[in-house]
Motif scaffolding. Structure first.
Motif, mmCIF file in Angstrom:
data_model
loop_
_atom_site.group_PDB
_atom_site.id
_atom_site.type_symbol
_atom_site.label_atom_id
_atom_site.label_comp_id
_atom_site.label_asym_id
_atom_site.label_seq_id
_atom_site.Cartn_x
_atom_site.Cartn_y
_atom_site.Cartn_z
ATOM 1 N N GLU A 68 0.913 -1.127 0.047
ATOM 2 C CA GLU A 68 -0.150 -0.071 0.026
ATOM 3 C C GLU A 68 0.800 1.154 -0.070
ATOM 4 O O GLU A 68 2.208 1.160 0.079
ATOM 5 N N ASP A 69 0.112 2.185 0.095
ATOM 6 C CA ASP A 69 0.809 3.566 -0.113
ATOM 7 C C ASP A 69 1.960 4.001 1.019
ATOM 8 O O ASP A 69 2.855 4.349 0.809
ATOM 9 N N HIS A 70 1.747 3.320 2.331
ATOM 10 C CA HIS A 70 2.922 3.740 3.080
ATOM 11 C C HIS A 70 3.881 2.773 3.102
ATOM 12 O O HIS A 70 4.749 2.843 4.038
ATOM 13 N N HIS A 71 3.727 1.791 2.274
ATOM 14 C CA HIS A 71 5.130 0.652 2.252
ATOM 15 C C HIS A 71 6.058 1.369 1.082
ATOM 16 O O HIS A 71 7.165 1.116 1.075
ATOM 17 N N PHE A 72 5.838 2.619 0.453
ATOM 18 C CA PHE A 72 6.803 3.475 -0.298
ATOM 19 C C PHE A 72 7.627 4.174 0.438
ATOM 20 O O PHE A 72 7.269 4.723 1.617
ATOM 21 N N THR A 73 8.919 4.473 0.307
ATOM 22 C CA THR A 73 9.724 5.287 0.835
ATOM 23 C C THR A 73 9.955 6.380 0.018
ATOM 24 O O THR A 73 9.768 6.157 -1.562
ATOM 25 N N ILE A 74 10.210 7.665 0.574
ATOM 26 C CA ILE A 74 10.463 8.930 -0.157
ATOM 27 C C ILE A 74 12.014 8.827 -0.646
ATOM 28 O O ILE A 74 12.765 8.918 0.340
ATOM 29 N N GLU A 75 12.567 8.591 -2.018
ATOM 30 C CA GLU A 75 13.940 8.548 -2.019
ATOM 31 C C GLU A 75 14.411 10.020 -2.222
ATOM 32 O O GLU A 75 15.508 10.374 -1.845
ATOM 33 N N THR A 76 13.607 10.909 -2.823
ATOM 34 C CA THR A 76 14.003 12.504 -2.829
ATOM 35 C C THR A 76 12.699 13.091 -2.879
ATOM 36 O O THR A 76 11.631 12.752 -3.531
ATOM 37 N N GLU A 77 12.767 14.346 -2.505
ATOM 38 C CA GLU A 77 11.486 15.284 -2.663
ATOM 39 C C GLU A 77 12.176 16.794 -2.430
ATOM 40 O O GLU A 77 12.833 17.002 -1.676
ATOM 41 N N THR A 78 11.266 17.481 -3.277
ATOM 42 C CA THR A 78 11.612 18.953 -3.217
ATOM 43 C C THR A 78 10.261 19.500 -3.275
ATOM 44 O O THR A 78 9.264 19.042 -3.339
ATOM 45 N N GLN A 79 10.085 20.837 -3.207
ATOM 46 C CA GLN A 79 8.747 21.647 -3.310
ATOM 47 C C GLN A 79 8.307 21.296 -4.907
ATOM 48 O O GLN A 79 7.020 21.548 -5.057
ATOM 49 N N ARG A 80 8.927 20.748 -5.656
ATOM 50 C CA ARG A 80 8.841 20.678 -7.315
ATOM 51 C C ARG A 80 8.377 19.281 -7.491
ATOM 52 O O ARG A 80 7.984 19.158 -8.546
ATOM 53 N N GLY A 81 8.642 18.396 -6.738
ATOM 54 C CA GLY A 81 8.470 16.856 -7.112
ATOM 55 C C GLY A 81 9.048 15.899 -6.076
ATOM 56 O O GLY A 81 9.639 16.167 -5.154
ATOM 57 N N ARG A 82 8.792 14.506 -6.448
ATOM 58 C CA ARG A 82 9.209 13.616 -5.395
ATOM 59 C C ARG A 82 9.622 12.165 -6.243
ATOM 60 O O ARG A 82 8.862 12.194 -7.485
ATOM 61 N N ARG A 115 9.270 8.323 -5.294
ATOM 62 C CA ARG A 115 8.838 7.250 -4.231
ATOM 63 C C ARG A 115 9.247 5.627 -4.931
ATOM 64 O O ARG A 115 9.374 5.721 -6.068
ATOM 65 N N LEU A 116 9.667 4.877 -3.955
ATOM 66 C CA LEU A 116 10.216 3.528 -4.260
ATOM 67 C C LEU A 116 9.772 2.530 -3.226
ATOM 68 O O LEU A 116 9.704 2.710 -2.052
ATOM 69 N N LEU A 117 9.387 1.442 -3.915
ATOM 70 C CA LEU A 117 9.048 0.186 -3.141
ATOM 71 C C LEU A 117 10.169 -0.361 -2.828
ATOM 72 O O LEU A 117 11.108 -0.413 -3.234
ATOM 73 N N PRO A 118 10.187 -1.058 -1.592
ATOM 74 C CA PRO A 118 11.647 -1.694 -0.932
ATOM 75 C C PRO A 118 11.780 -2.988 -1.986
ATOM 76 O O PRO A 118 10.643 -3.148 -2.518
ATOM 77 N N LYS A 119 12.779 -3.893 -1.796
ATOM 78 C CA LYS A 119 12.766 -5.223 -2.316
ATOM 79 C C LYS A 119 11.677 -5.797 -2.065
ATOM 80 O O LYS A 119 11.131 -5.894 -0.902
ATOM 81 N N PHE A 179 19.601 -0.757 -5.939
ATOM 82 C CA PHE A 179 20.177 0.384 -6.873
ATOM 83 C C PHE A 179 20.222 1.847 -6.243
ATOM 84 O O PHE A 179 19.790 1.982 -5.421
ATOM 85 N N GLU A 180 21.026 2.642 -6.838
ATOM 86 C CA GLU A 180 21.253 3.950 -6.249
ATOM 87 C C GLU A 180 20.395 4.805 -7.072
ATOM 88 O O GLU A 180 20.297 4.762 -8.564
ATOM 89 N N ALA A 181 19.480 5.500 -6.541
ATOM 90 C CA ALA A 181 18.338 6.383 -7.342
ATOM 91 C C ALA A 181 19.089 7.442 -8.013
ATOM 92 O O ALA A 181 18.142 7.983 -8.564
ATOM 93 N N PHE A 182 20.285 7.923 -7.560
ATOM 94 C CA PHE A 182 20.752 9.175 -8.188
ATOM 95 C C PHE A 182 22.118 9.215 -8.443
ATOM 96 O O PHE A 182 22.932 9.194 -7.425
ATOM 97 N N PHE A 183 22.763 9.052 -9.420
ATOM 98 C CA PHE A 183 24.285 9.335 -9.717
ATOM 99 C C PHE A 183 24.142 10.584 -10.498
ATOM 100 O O PHE A 183 23.870 10.544 -11.798
ATOM 101 N N GLY A 184 24.361 11.901 -9.949
ATOM 102 C CA GLY A 184 24.489 13.035 -10.762
ATOM 103 C C GLY A 184 25.692 13.780 -10.756
ATOM 104 O O GLY A 184 26.466 13.617 -9.737
ATOM 105 N N PRO A 185 26.001 14.678 -11.701
ATOM 106 C CA PRO A 185 27.301 15.258 -12.116
ATOM 107 C C PRO A 185 27.361 16.751 -11.389
ATOM 108 O O PRO A 185 28.373 16.935 -10.775
#
Length: 449
Positions: free
Chosen positions: A56-70, A72-76, A176-182
């Motif tokens: 359900e919704d509460h099983h998702f974790t928020i990987e990243t969130e700003t005022q402009r978006g987010r 969400r990721l399910l665990p393994k 996996f890593e949700a963000f590899f950014g330069p």
């Protein structure tokens, strides 16, 4: 198929907020003690969770969130239950961005399949010697190979862009890593891991300039001006290779196909691996089912595929026959079952009903071989996006309806299987003239009375 597959919060749950609607999904009906089929420790683990096939919704974790978006990721899936080992190396993520936003360049150590469930935008894939850019709209499917640097634009003035992504990690199974950014400081740039002297030499640039460049920006989803969005859209979107093969100015859209099943009770759209090279390489299929309010599917099962189903709109419920749970509930521990192999073989499996309420955001898993029925509530359509894992050579076997597999049995096989004359078997299994989508139980009751 017009409109959106992931409506705004106000349009969901019959006008209730997401928090109010979530309370209803928390009452998933399940009448079993959950299992562990190999070790007693697994059995104890399953007993701590009453719903291994429903998230359900509460099983998702928020990987990243700003005022402009987010994001969400399910665990393994195996953190939920070891019964889900078959999809251990898959992760489900949902990206939501506000209008007029930019998702900064990044890559992942996972192959991904994008499915756009709401809004419009553009996406750019950066390769070593070129860029590929595509317009995005509801129903579009696009593969993002592991390691590909990607950036996204929500170019709408008033609508969110929502993308559902199934990821297959290529480094650590199920992780996996949700963000590899330069660039930037929050989240941290991967360049920050290198010593300043190495970066000065690699970039042939003084340290102070490098530090200024990598010390800016907050978050991966940021506001973009209308002029910036127009400039990027005008100069970049327009060419590229269609992910389904051939040259195209757009990604391929699920709804450009005719539905594989369609009648007054619902429609099923699907793209199979044999139709798409990228899906074939990942052994996936993608589908979308739209149920008319009060309608249901036939009982059916998949031969090979595990279905990861995400409710994007509406309410309803599902029921599934599961032999794994009952084998422990009625058979005891694995050691006790092993001491009576002859008795186990003669009695055969015992099936337990797994059932759950469905509303927007609920994810439910259907393993291969498990017969399942899904039913829409009377008041509104039920819409479900499906990712089928291990979809190559998968067959869908209906157990009711005009072309159900029981009708394919020989008369003698029917008599022996049901201990009844073949005529009586036919009177039951040849009575439903519709195919796959049926009138639901409440509709039928009201019509008869």
């Amino acid at each position: 198929m017009a409109g959106e597959l992931w409506p705004s919060t106000e349009e969901s749950y019959g006008g209730r907020t997401m928090e109010e609607g979530r309370g209803k999904t928390d009452r998933v009906v399940n009448h079993v003690v959950y299992e562990g089929s190999e070790e007693e420790s697994e059995r104890q683990e399953q007993q701590q969770s009453s719903k291994p096939y429903v998230l359900e919704d509460h099983h998702f974790t928020i990987e990243t969130e700003t005022q402009r978006g987010r994001v969400r990721l399910l665990p393994k899936f195996t953190e939920r239950s070891k019964l889900l080992r078959g999809i251990e190396n898959y992760r489900l993520a949902i990206l939501e961005t506000e209008p007029q936003t930019f998702v900064v360049p990044n890559h992942w150590d996972a192959d991904g399949i994008f499915f756009v469930t709401r809004g419009e935008g553009s996406i750019t894939l950066v390769h070593q010697d070129r860029r590929e850019s595509f317009n995005l709209r509801c129903g579009d499917i696009l593969r993002i190979p592991a390691g590909t640097t990607v950036y996204l634009i929500n170019k709408s003035n008033n609508e969110k862009l929502v993308i559902m992504t199934l990821l297959q990690p290529v480094s650590i199974p199920g992780h996996f890593e949700a963000f590899f950014g330069p660039g930037g400081e929050n989240p941290e740039s991967y360049f920050s891991a290198f010593s300043s002297s190495l970066l000065e030499a690699a970039l042939n640039t003084k340290r102070d300039k490098i530090q200024r460049l990598f010390g800016q920006r907050e978050g991966i989803i940021i506001k973009a001006s209308e002029e910036q969005i127009k400039a990027m859209t005008h100069h970049e979107v327009g060419g590229g290779i269609c992910p389904f093969g051939g040259e195209s100015k757009h990604t391929c859209n699920l709804f450009s196909k005719h539905p594989s099943q369609s009648n007054q009770y619902g429609q099923l759209y699907q793209v199979d691996p044999d139709e798409c090279r990228d899906l074939r390489e990942l052994n996936l299929a993608i589908g979308f089912a739209n149920f008319t309010g009060g309608s249901m599917t036939a009982p059916y099962y998949n031969s090979r595929a595990t279905k990861i189903a995400v409710v994007t709109n509406g309410e309803g419920h599902f029921e599934m026959a599961c032999p794994h749970l009952s084998s422990l509930e009625f058979g005891g521990s694995s050691s006790s079952r092993g001491s009576h192999p002859q008795q186990r073989r003669s009695s055969g499996p015992s099936y337990q009903k797994v059932s759950g309420r469905l509303s927007r955001g609920v994810v439910f898993i259907i393993p291969p071989g498990h017969p399942v029925v899904t039913v829409a509530s009377k008041n509104q359509n039920l819409q479900i996006v499906c990712f089928d894992v291990n979809a190559l050579n998968n067959e869908k076997f209906p157990l009711a309806g005009r072309r159900n597999i029981i009708n394919q049995l020989s008369p003698d096989a029917k008599e022996l299987a049901f201990n009844a004359p073949a005529r009586e078997v036919d009177e039951v299994f040849k009575n439903q003239e519709d195919e796959f989508f049926f009138e639901g139980p409440r509709q039928q009751h009201e019509r008869e009375h």
